[in-house]
Motif scaffolding. Structure first.
Motif, PDB file in Angstrom:
ATOM      1  N   ASP A  71     151.408  31.692 -13.356  1.00  0.00           N
ATOM      2  CA  ASP A  71     152.554  32.112 -12.752  1.00  0.00           C
ATOM      3  C   ASP A  71     153.812  32.368 -13.751  1.00  0.00           C
ATOM      4  OD1 ASP A  71     153.332  29.494 -12.813  1.00  0.00           O
ATOM      5  OD2 ASP A  71     154.502  29.226 -10.964  1.00  0.00           O
ATOM      6  N   GLY A  72     153.544  32.431 -14.843  1.00  0.00           N
ATOM      7  CA  GLY A  72     154.832  32.651 -15.764  1.00  0.00           C
ATOM      8  C   GLY A  72     155.868  31.727 -15.782  1.00  0.00           C
ATOM      9  N   ASP A  73     155.349  30.364 -15.525  1.00  0.00           N
ATOM     10  CA  ASP A  73     156.611  29.497 -15.271  1.00  0.00           C
ATOM     11  C   ASP A  73     157.131  29.004 -16.891  1.00  0.00           C
ATOM     12  OD1 ASP A  73     158.136  27.261 -14.413  1.00  0.00           O
ATOM     13  OD2 ASP A  73     156.591  26.710 -12.982  1.00  0.00           O
ATOM     14  N   LYS A  74     157.781  28.047 -16.860  1.00  0.00           N
ATOM     15  CA  LYS A  74     158.551  27.979 -18.133  1.00  0.00           C
ATOM     16  C   LYS A  74     157.511  27.237 -19.342  1.00  0.00           C
ATOM     17  CE  LYS A  74     160.608  23.377 -17.174  1.00  0.00           C
ATOM     18  NZ  LYS A  74     161.916  22.609 -16.992  1.00  0.00           N
ATOM     19  N   MET A  75     156.364  26.533 -18.676  1.00  0.00           N
ATOM     20  CA  MET A  75     155.396  25.711 -19.558  1.00  0.00           C
ATOM     21  C   MET A  75     154.241  25.582 -18.588  1.00  0.00           C
ATOM     22  SD  MET A  75     157.069  21.910 -19.706  1.00  0.00           S
ATOM     23  CE  MET A  75     155.683  21.480 -20.794  1.00  0.00           C
ATOM     24  N   PRO A  76     153.064  25.134 -19.328  1.00  0.00           N
ATOM     25  CA  PRO A  76     151.889  24.939 -18.579  1.00  0.00           C
ATOM     26  C   PRO A  76     151.906  23.749 -17.516  1.00  0.00           C
ATOM     27  CG  PRO A  76     151.279  25.252 -20.724  1.00  0.00           C
ATOM     28  CD  PRO A  76     152.896  24.959 -20.761  1.00  0.00           C
ATOM     29  N   TRP A  77     151.441  23.697 -16.389  1.00  0.00           N
ATOM     30  CA  TRP A  77     151.525  22.759 -15.436  1.00  0.00           C
ATOM     31  C   TRP A  77     150.200  22.721 -14.676  1.00  0.00           C
ATOM     32  CZ3 TRP A  77     150.617  24.929 -10.401  1.00  0.00           C
ATOM     33  CH2 TRP A  77     150.761  26.182 -10.288  1.00  0.00           C
ATOM     34  N   CYS A  78     150.106  21.846 -13.453  1.00  0.00           N
ATOM     35  CA  CYS A  78     148.798  21.822 -12.796  1.00  0.00           C
ATOM     36  C   CYS A  78     149.215  21.385 -11.803  1.00  0.00           C
ATOM     37  CB  CYS A  78     147.446  21.171 -13.396  1.00  0.00           C
ATOM     38  SG  CYS A  78     148.019  19.355 -13.810  1.00  0.00           S
ATOM     39  N   TYR A  79     148.243  21.473 -10.584  1.00  0.00           N
ATOM     40  CA  TYR A  79     148.406  20.814  -9.162  1.00  0.00           C
ATOM     41  C   TYR A  79     147.961  19.274  -9.238  1.00  0.00           C
ATOM     42  CZ  TYR A  79     149.367  25.305  -7.170  1.00  0.00           C
ATOM     43  OH  TYR A  79     150.041  26.498  -6.776  1.00  0.00           O
ATOM     44  N   THR A  80     148.602  18.463  -8.348  1.00  0.00           N
ATOM     45  CA  THR A  80     148.025  16.954  -8.660  1.00  0.00           C
ATOM     46  C   THR A  80     147.889  16.300  -7.001  1.00  0.00           C
ATOM     47  OG1 THR A  80     150.439  15.969  -8.673  1.00  0.00           O
ATOM     48  CG2 THR A  80     149.393  16.510 -10.945  1.00  0.00           C
ATOM     49  N   LEU A  81     147.693  15.320  -6.814  1.00  0.00           N
ATOM     50  CA  LEU A  81     147.726  14.613  -5.722  1.00  0.00           C
ATOM     51  C   LEU A  81     149.025  13.529  -5.774  1.00  0.00           C
ATOM     52  CD1 LEU A  81     144.093  13.883  -4.297  1.00  0.00           C
ATOM     53  CD2 LEU A  81     145.858  15.570  -3.533  1.00  0.00           C
ATOM     54  N   ASN A  82     149.887  13.661  -5.075  1.00  0.00           N
ATOM     55  CA  ASN A  82     151.110  12.738  -5.164  1.00  0.00           C
ATOM     56  C   ASN A  82     151.465  12.291  -3.512  1.00  0.00           C
ATOM     57  OD1 ASN A  82     153.264  11.440  -5.694  1.00  0.00           O
ATOM     58  ND2 ASN A  82     154.795  13.336  -6.046  1.00  0.00           N
ATOM     59  N   ASP A  83     151.058  11.075  -3.450  1.00  0.00           N
ATOM     60  CA  ASP A  83     151.500  10.043  -2.257  1.00  0.00           C
ATOM     61  C   ASP A  83     150.790  10.890  -1.118  1.00  0.00           C
ATOM     62  OD1 ASP A  83     152.591   8.399  -0.598  1.00  0.00           O
ATOM     63  OD2 ASP A  83     154.290   9.878  -0.192  1.00  0.00           O
ATOM     64  N   ARG A  84     149.367  11.218  -1.629  1.00  0.00           N
ATOM     65  CA  ARG A  84     148.558  11.731  -0.561  1.00  0.00           C
ATOM     66  C   ARG A  84     148.827  13.322  -0.123  1.00  0.00           C
ATOM     67  NH1 ARG A  84     145.286   7.288   3.167  1.00  0.00           N
ATOM     68  NH2 ARG A  84     144.684   5.994   1.527  1.00  0.00           N
ATOM     69  N   ALA A  85     149.703  13.852  -0.783  1.00  0.00           N
ATOM     70  CA  ALA A  85     150.222  15.237  -0.602  1.00  0.00           C
ATOM     71  C   ALA A  85     149.874  16.079  -1.901  1.00  0.00           C
ATOM     72  CB  ALA A  85     151.660  15.447  -0.221  1.00  0.00           C
ATOM     73  N   ILE A  86     149.557  17.454  -1.609  1.00  0.00           N
ATOM     74  CA  ILE A  86     149.491  18.505  -2.796  1.00  0.00           C
ATOM     75  C   ILE A  86     150.713  18.410  -3.429  1.00  0.00           C
ATOM     76  CG2 ILE A  86     148.912  20.602  -3.614  1.00  0.00           C
ATOM     77  CD1 ILE A  86     146.590  19.156  -2.647  1.00  0.00           C
ATOM     78  N   SER A  87     150.874  18.104  -4.751  1.00  0.00           N
ATOM     79  CA  SER A  87     152.149  18.275  -5.566  1.00  0.00           C
ATOM     80  C   SER A  87     151.776  19.192  -6.731  1.00  0.00           C
ATOM     81  CB  SER A  87     152.665  17.280  -5.802  1.00  0.00           C
ATOM     82  OG  SER A  87     154.149  17.100  -6.267  1.00  0.00           O
ATOM     83  N   TRP A  88     152.746  19.258  -7.613  1.00  0.00           N
ATOM     84  CA  TRP A  88     152.460  19.943  -8.968  1.00  0.00           C
ATOM     85  C   TRP A  88     153.495  19.283  -9.991  1.00  0.00           C
ATOM     86  CZ3 TRP A  88     156.071  22.934 -12.025  1.00  0.00           C
ATOM     87  CH2 TRP A  88     157.275  22.994 -11.361  1.00  0.00           C
ATOM     88  N   GLU A  89     153.190  19.391 -10.969  1.00  0.00           N
ATOM     89  CA  GLU A  89     153.936  18.827 -12.523  1.00  0.00           C
ATOM     90  C   GLU A  89     153.676  19.627 -13.595  1.00  0.00           C
ATOM     91  OE1 GLU A  89     154.699  14.470 -13.058  1.00  0.00           O
ATOM     92  OE2 GLU A  89     153.016  14.373 -11.467  1.00  0.00           O
ATOM     93  N   ASN A  90     154.829  19.661 -14.509  1.00  0.00           N
ATOM     94  CA  ASN A  90     154.522  20.110 -15.672  1.00  0.00           C
ATOM     95  C   ASN A  90     153.766  19.119 -16.581  1.00  0.00           C
ATOM     96  OD1 ASN A  90     156.290  22.323 -15.377  1.00  0.00           O
ATOM     97  ND2 ASN A  90     158.088  21.131 -15.933  1.00  0.00           N
TER      98      ASN A  90
END
Length: 626
Positions: free
Chosen positions: A286-305
């Protein structure tokens, strides 16, 4: 009629807090014949699929959300497929799970999970589950998967795949942790899906396309560059194999069945050209500031750099100059850091002049009301209840902690000012007892992305009265400056746009509410940040006697409608945000209502356009000279 003016977020119909599990089990035999895995069945003998996604959250067991009876999803993504069934009741406890002489609470004290697996107690089964590392499988993580070096991925026991190895076309299977391959017949592919000049062959028996890659590329379609150690520019062309985030979390695959409205292989146009595929490597589609990915955080979909360095360089004489934060040298693992020049100050918080006709000067892009797009759509009318928000999706959200036991939400509208509900302050709390957290995702949790401010003052509109706090229920909160300034904008902290006084949104227009409030009317806990779509309720209906009658004034707006969501306790002061031309505007402030999510009782919001002149007068007022 009892009116609860402390009204706030997402009803019990999608509460992830309330859960009771009474599943039925059926013993299955694994491939090696051991009775060591079980599945949960519904009352009509269909299999529950765990984990499954519902409301953006991930569930590993039957739940009672929106129902008094435990239920489960029949696919891994209930948000997408809406297939479900009631879980069958337990009649007998499978003896395979717990030995009669062994106490349930002791099951994980001596970790039964091998090879680094993590043991988790499962109370309703009186058993345990093992979370295995990606290279092991089995109930106790005791079975090794097969790693295919050509595809750079693990295959589970019994899985089969095609490959080209030493110019031979082969069909391989994972057998007890070992790869077993045999040569097969093939023909030329009619079209070549192999990237980076790879060669394609078609296995005759299975019609499977397999690729032979040029040196430097790997993966099923030659789309991965495993030797890439850093990313250029924003990393939109990064094709390396880093799959962990800055916090150490592991990335979800881009074809994960747990993703739905998020960006993934099925939602991104020409996904392969953006680096997405059947892998879990960091990318920037999506042209964000750097590579990232989706993760599972506290049993919810999240994302991080991602934990991958930048390597953008430009020549400066005979020496390379590192423009970005760092570059990691593979030989010594030494990190070289070079300071970057300070960025220019951000432009003022203004919207473009839509009446401008001078073609020589293009209209300025708005610097408010913009956010990243890690989801395709976040305000769909079909939403029946709330969904866990992604970090940074609502960067204008402010968490207001007032005294020792009071909490409200607010909305950042400029560098030093937050809009909230006046009734949150009707007891006139001391400013020294108020703190405001921006960039917060989980309730009362500060991270490197959050910023905490004290409060200099708060201002009520002149017509507000503590004796009738539902009228003119809006307040301006001025943040206390730090080092001479208030908010520095980041990816997770941005102001929303204020509407023009003449701005209106039509009846049934779908807007969005967000907050950390109670998940249902009688709850006593706050949640992670939730979001949901609500529709503007016709004013003429809202003032009907059976709804709210004359308690609703022209300075208020109703939103919710039947079978939609509502705000609940703890969300007061948060935004009703409406989007126009891809820009979010603060159209309402969460104020009051009758209970939480009651049928025919929409939430009532302070209408911001009625107060926007007052807001602009206050926040643009120049300080008096001493």
């Amino acid at each position: 009629m009892m009116l609860y003016f402390v009204l706030l977020f997402l009803p019990y119909v999608l509460s992830a807090r309330t859960r009771m599990v009474l599943p039925g089990y059926e013993t299955l035999r694994t491939r090696n014949g051991n009775e060591n895995s079980h599945k949960v069945l519904t009352v009509d003998r269909k299999e529950c699929k765990f984990p499954f996604r519902q409301g953006g959250s991930i569930h590993h067991h039957c739940i009672t959300i929106s129902s008094s009876r435990p239920w489960c999803s029949l696919t891994h993504n209930f948000d997408r497929d809406f297939l479900w069934g009631y879980c069958a009741a337990v009649t007998t406890q499978p003896s395979v799970f717990v030995h009669s002489s062994r106490r349930f609470t002791d099951l994980c004290q001596v970790n039964p999970c091998q090879n680094g697996g993590i043991c988790t107690l499962v109370p309703h089964r009186r058993s345990f589950e093992c979370s295995c590392p990606e290279n092991f499988t089995g109930r106790h993580c005791d079975q090794r998967k097969c790693y295919e070096t050509i595809h750079l991925r693990y295959y589970d026991i019994g899985e089969s795949w095609g490959r080209i190895y030493h110019r031979n076309v082969e069909r391989c299977t994972c057998v007890d942790g070992e790869i077993s391959c045999e040569r097969v017949r093939y023909t030329v592919c009619s079209e070549n899906p192999c990237e980076n000049d790879g060669t394609c062959r078609l296995i005759t028996a299975t019609r499977e396309e397999v690729c032979a890659c040029r040196p430097g590329y790997s993966g099923p379609y030659c789309s991965i560059a495993p030797e890439a150690e850093c990313y250029d520019n924003k990393g939109t062309d990064y094709r390396g194999v880093v799959n962990t985030t800055v916090s150490g979390a592991h990335c979800l695959p881009w074809n994960s069945d747990l993703l739905h409205d998020e960006l993934h292989m099925g939602t991104v146009e020409r996904a392969s050209l953006r680096g997405l595929g059947e892998h879990s490597y960091c990318r920037n589609p999506d042209g964000d500031k750097m590579p990232w990915c989706y993760t599972l955080n506290d049993r919810a979909i999240s994302w991080e750099n991602c934990d991958v360095p930048s390597c953008v360089m430009r020549s400066w004489g005979n020496e390379p100059l590192v423009k970005s934060k760092m570059i990691r040298r593979a030989s010594s693992r030494r990190v070289v850091q070079v300071p970057r020049p300070p960025p220019p100050p951000p432009p003022p918080n203004v919207l473009p002049d839509t009446n401008q006709t001078n073609d020589a000067k293009p209209a300025k892009k708005p610097v408010c009301g913009k956010r990243h797009k890690k989801r395709i759509s976040v305000a769909k009318g079909r939403i029946l209840g709330g969904s866990s928000a992604l970090p940074g999706t609502h960067p204008w959200m402010a968490a207001l902690y007032i005294g020792d036991d009071s909490f409200c939400a607010g909305t950042l509208v400029s560098s030093c000012w937050v809009v909230s509900a006046a009734h949150c302050f009707f007891r006139s709390p001391l400013v020294s007892k108020i703190r405001v957290i921006l960039g917060q995702h989980n309730f009362n949790v500060t991270t490197s992305d959050t910023k905490t401010f004290g409060v200099e003052k708060y201002i009520f509109p002149g017509r507000f009265s503590v004796f009738n706090p539902t009228l003119h229920d809006i307040v301006l909160v001025k943040l206390k400056k730090q080092d001479g300034h208030c908010v520095r904008r980041t990816q997770f902290i941005q102001p929303i746009c204020l509407p023009d006084k003449a701005m209106t949104f039509p009846d049934y227009y779908c807007c969005q509410i967000t907050g950390w409030g109670h998940m249902h009317e009688k709850a006593n806990k706050y949640s992670n940040l939730q979001e949901a779509g609500v529709r503007i309720f016709p004013f003429e209906r809202c003032i009907q006697p059976e709804v709210y009658g004359n308690h609703v004034t022209s300075n208020m707006v109703c939103a919710g409608t039947d079978r939609c969501v509502d705000a609940c306790q703890g969300d007061s002061g948060g935004p009703l945000a409406c989007v126009k031309d891809d820009v979010s505007f603060l159209y309402g402030v969460i104020s009051w209502g009758d209970g939480c999510g009651k049928t025919g009782k929409p939430g009532v919001y302070t209408k911001v356009v009625s107060y926007v002149n007052w807001i602009n007068t206050i926040i643009k007022r120049k300080p008096k000279s001493k």
